[in-house]
Enzyme design. Structure first.
Site, mmCIF file in Angstrom:
data_model
loop_
_atom_site.group_PDB
_atom_site.id
_atom_site.type_symbol
_atom_site.label_atom_id
_atom_site.label_comp_id
_atom_site.label_asym_id
_atom_site.label_seq_id
_atom_site.Cartn_x
_atom_site.Cartn_y
_atom_site.Cartn_z
ATOM 1 N N THR A 45 -5.378 -13.379 6.485
ATOM 2 C CA THR A 45 -6.103 -12.156 6.153
ATOM 3 C C THR A 45 -6.801 -11.555 7.353
ATOM 4 O O THR A 45 -6.898 -10.328 7.483
ATOM 5 C CB THR A 45 -7.139 -12.434 5.047
ATOM 6 O OG1 THR A 45 -6.465 -12.981 3.908
ATOM 7 C CG2 THR A 45 -7.872 -11.170 4.638
ATOM 8 N N HIS A 53 0.865 -0.747 2.281
ATOM 9 C CA HIS A 53 2.218 -0.193 2.255
ATOM 10 C C HIS A 53 2.467 0.607 0.984
ATOM 11 O O HIS A 53 1.997 0.257 -0.100
ATOM 12 C CB HIS A 53 3.252 -1.312 2.352
ATOM 13 C CG HIS A 53 3.253 -2.014 3.678
ATOM 14 N ND1 HIS A 53 3.738 -1.415 4.822
ATOM 15 C CD2 HIS A 53 2.806 -3.245 4.048
ATOM 16 C CE1 HIS A 53 3.610 -2.264 5.838
ATOM 17 N NE2 HIS A 53 3.041 -3.372 5.400
ATOM 18 N N VAL A 175 -9.302 -29.397 0.156
ATOM 19 C CA VAL A 175 -8.674 -30.172 -0.916
ATOM 20 C C VAL A 175 -7.906 -31.331 -0.301
ATOM 21 O O VAL A 175 -7.133 -31.151 0.654
ATOM 22 C CB VAL A 175 -7.742 -29.281 -1.751
ATOM 23 C CG1 VAL A 175 -6.935 -30.110 -2.749
ATOM 24 C CG2 VAL A 175 -8.543 -28.206 -2.473
ATOM 25 N N LYS A 253 9.041 -5.347 9.779
ATOM 26 C CA LYS A 253 8.934 -3.885 9.743
ATOM 27 C C LYS A 253 8.866 -3.313 11.148
ATOM 28 O O LYS A 253 8.789 -2.097 11.318
ATOM 29 C CB LYS A 253 7.714 -3.472 8.914
ATOM 30 C CG LYS A 253 7.870 -3.809 7.433
ATOM 31 C CD LYS A 253 6.644 -3.402 6.637
ATOM 32 C CE LYS A 253 6.851 -3.671 5.150
ATOM 33 N NZ LYS A 253 6.972 -5.101 4.844
ATOM 34 N N ILE A 339 2.876 -15.479 0.306
ATOM 35 C CA ILE A 339 2.370 -14.106 0.250
ATOM 36 C C ILE A 339 2.309 -13.534 1.664
ATOM 37 O O ILE A 339 1.248 -13.429 2.276
ATOM 38 C CB ILE A 339 0.995 -14.045 -0.445
ATOM 39 C CG1 ILE A 339 1.016 -14.822 -1.754
ATOM 40 C CG2 ILE A 339 0.593 -12.607 -0.692
ATOM 41 C CD1 ILE A 339 1.917 -14.259 -2.819
ATOM 42 N N SER A 341 3.873 -10.198 4.175
ATOM 43 C CA SER A 341 3.940 -8.754 3.968
ATOM 44 C C SER A 341 4.934 -8.425 2.848
ATOM 45 O O SER A 341 6.032 -8.999 2.823
ATOM 46 C CB SER A 341 4.372 -8.058 5.263
ATOM 47 O OG SER A 341 4.437 -6.668 5.084
ATOM 48 N N SER A 345 -1.103 -5.528 0.594
ATOM 49 C CA SER A 345 -0.960 -4.368 -0.290
ATOM 50 C C SER A 345 -0.865 -4.777 -1.754
ATOM 51 O O SER A 345 -1.299 -4.043 -2.641
ATOM 52 C CB SER A 345 0.307 -3.583 0.089
ATOM 53 O OG SER A 345 0.380 -3.353 1.469
#
Length: 485
Positions: A45, A53, A175, A253, A339, A341, A345
């Site tokens: 993050t 996006h 954890v 991208k 998770i 790109s 978004s």
């Protein structure tokens, strides 16, 4: 103190875990978030492109496509309530060859299948909006629903609202395993104790596969994909108005040139598959690739204005490359993994899907009558009028004491960051909340003062203040003479 019981434990305090926490805070549930780092949003993050996006690129029908488009819409709905730092300048995907122009038609068809509005622009339309672009531009795809965001600010906004609604968040909490009862997970083991629980959400980012294996589920593997960036000072930011993408590839991208919500510009990222989940080093080869790619879009990139560089890691899953959002074959465990790109978004839509899976798994979901959907407005001193500043300083003189001169950040704002519901505990935690240290000098002037303020407000010795991670100590006690080898 770590609780001994919770209805749901979320593992991972990044954008995904915190968005899930906020969504679950709508319900009458005891929810706990566990983050192994000293700060929230300290993994993928904190170091990504910050793009919301539009959703034109993902494979139609995939989770990435569905949740990207839904997430983009949800951000617009949530922005005012949560005070989300998001702007909506749209996005341009630029073609510089006839072959790429043909690809734009295919990309537009994919966008249509995904329900994303786009337009094909001529060279003249593109240069009218972005006059500093390369003369080689032939056409472009215009995606008007594209946005840019401050990823850390958005993640923290989710986290703060979740805490206001009863969620408990614990950092420095790793954890270490699970306890099973009748083939179902009944408790989470951590370095600080054991929490009995009914459901576990695995939102551990780069380490989601390792958390899964603790439970006996080895159905996927996460391989980090590194991307490097170069960030420019606000003094040279005017040459680009919109996020500019090259024609995308299957892996990435591409090298983009984009403004940020704070008036900077960045170029990057490249894409390098690696094995080490802690490797955020930068390299001359990476910089060369980024600069070369950016110059294809903007030949006159003002490299003299570069103020820092950094690298981030995407949590790329094996298999078909889609998100992994499903119940595990191990009872009580739900994955929100892989998770990458457009994960930023999609985050609020990922949260919705996880709640849907919980409902299918029999989790009782009763809406709370006292849910508070809004976050209070934060003080941003430099954005205020002179009259507003004077009134604020009269009420609290600490807002008149500028600590970070590059970004005009005051001591009052730093105290707000430390004492917020998910307050800063490190120098970088302050930086990411209020931008003290994000300017041209990169903390060279304000860094020592931020350390002093943290030590004072947390009531700990300066030697306990970290830059970011647990092993990032900034100061040490004096070493007695004769003990240095």
């Amino acid at each position: 103190m770590l609780p001994t019981q919770a209805d749901i434990v979320i593992i991972g305090g990044g954008i995904t875990g915190l968005a899930i926490a906020r969504e679950l805070s709508k319900y009458a549930l005891a929810v706990v978030v566990l983050e192994s780092n000293p700060e929230l949003a300290a993994g993928s993050t904190k170091a990504n492109s910050g793009i919301c996006h539009a959703g034109y690129d993902p494979e139609p029908g995939s989770l990435k496509a569905i949740l990207n488009v839904r997430g983009n819409k949800l951000y617009r709905e949530l922005q005012d309530d949560l005070e989300l730092p998001i702007d909506w300048p749209g996005a341009l995907i630029v073609a510089t060859t006839d072959e790429e122009c043909e690809s734009m038609h295919n990309l537009r068809e994919r966008a249509t299948q995904n329900g994303v509005p786009t337009e094909l622009w001529t060279r003249e339309q593109v240069l009218a909006k972005e006059p500093n672009l390369t003369d080689n531009v032939i056409c472009a795809l215009w995606a008007p629903t594209g946005g840019i965001m401050w990823p850390f600010g958005v993640a923290l906004a989710f986290g703060e609202n979740a805490v206001r609604n009863g969620v408990k968040i614990f950092t420095d909490t790793a954890v270490t395993g699970f306890i099973k009862t009748n083939e179902k997970i009944s408790a989470v083991q951590t370095n600080r104790g054991v929490i009995a629980t009914n459901y576990i959400i695995n939102a551990a980012g780069l380490y989601a596969d390792e958390i899964s294996k603790y439970a006996g589920d080895d159905s996927f593997t996460i391989k980090p994909r590194k991307g490097e960036y170069i960030l420019f000072d606000t003094s040279v930011s005017g040459f680009v108005n919109t996020p500019i993408f090259p024609c995308p590839t299957k892996l990435s991208k591409g090298i983009l040139v984009s403004p940020t919500t704070h008036g900077n510009v960045f170029i990057g990222p490249d894409a390098l598959n690696i094995d080490d989940k802690t490797d955020v080093s930068t390299s001359l080869a990476g910089f060369a690739e980024i600069i070369s790619g950016a110059r294809k879009l903007y030949p006159d990139i003002p490299l003299q204005g570069a103020i820092t560089n950094f690298a981030g890691l995407r949590a790329a899953a094996d298999g078909n490359g889609d998100f992994i959002i499903r119940a595990s074959n191990i009872g009580g465990l739900i994955h929100a993994a892989g998770i990458q790109s457009p994960g930023l978004s999609a985050a609020p839509a990922v949260a919705e899907k996880v709640v849907h899976i919980l409902r299918e798994q029999g989790c009782p979901l009763t809406l709370r009558a006292d849910f508070q959907p809004r976050n209070p407005r934060k003080v941003v001193f430099k954005e205020m009028s002179d009259l507003e500043k004077s009134k604020l300083i009269e009420e609290n003189p600490l807002y008149g004491r500028v600590v970070c001169r590059c970004e005009t950040i005051t001591e009052g704002e730093i105290l707000d960051a430390i004492h917020s519901p998910v307050g800063a505990r490190t120098v970088d935690g302050v930086k990411r909340r209020v931008r003290a240290g994000m300017g041209r000098c990169q903390g060279g002037f304000c860094g020592p003062r931020v350390v002093q303020i943290l030590a004072r407000e947390l009531n700990v010795p300066i030697t306990e203040i970290k830059k970011d991670a647990e092993n990032s100590t900034l100061f040490f006690d004096k070493i007695p003479a004769g003990e240095v080898s």
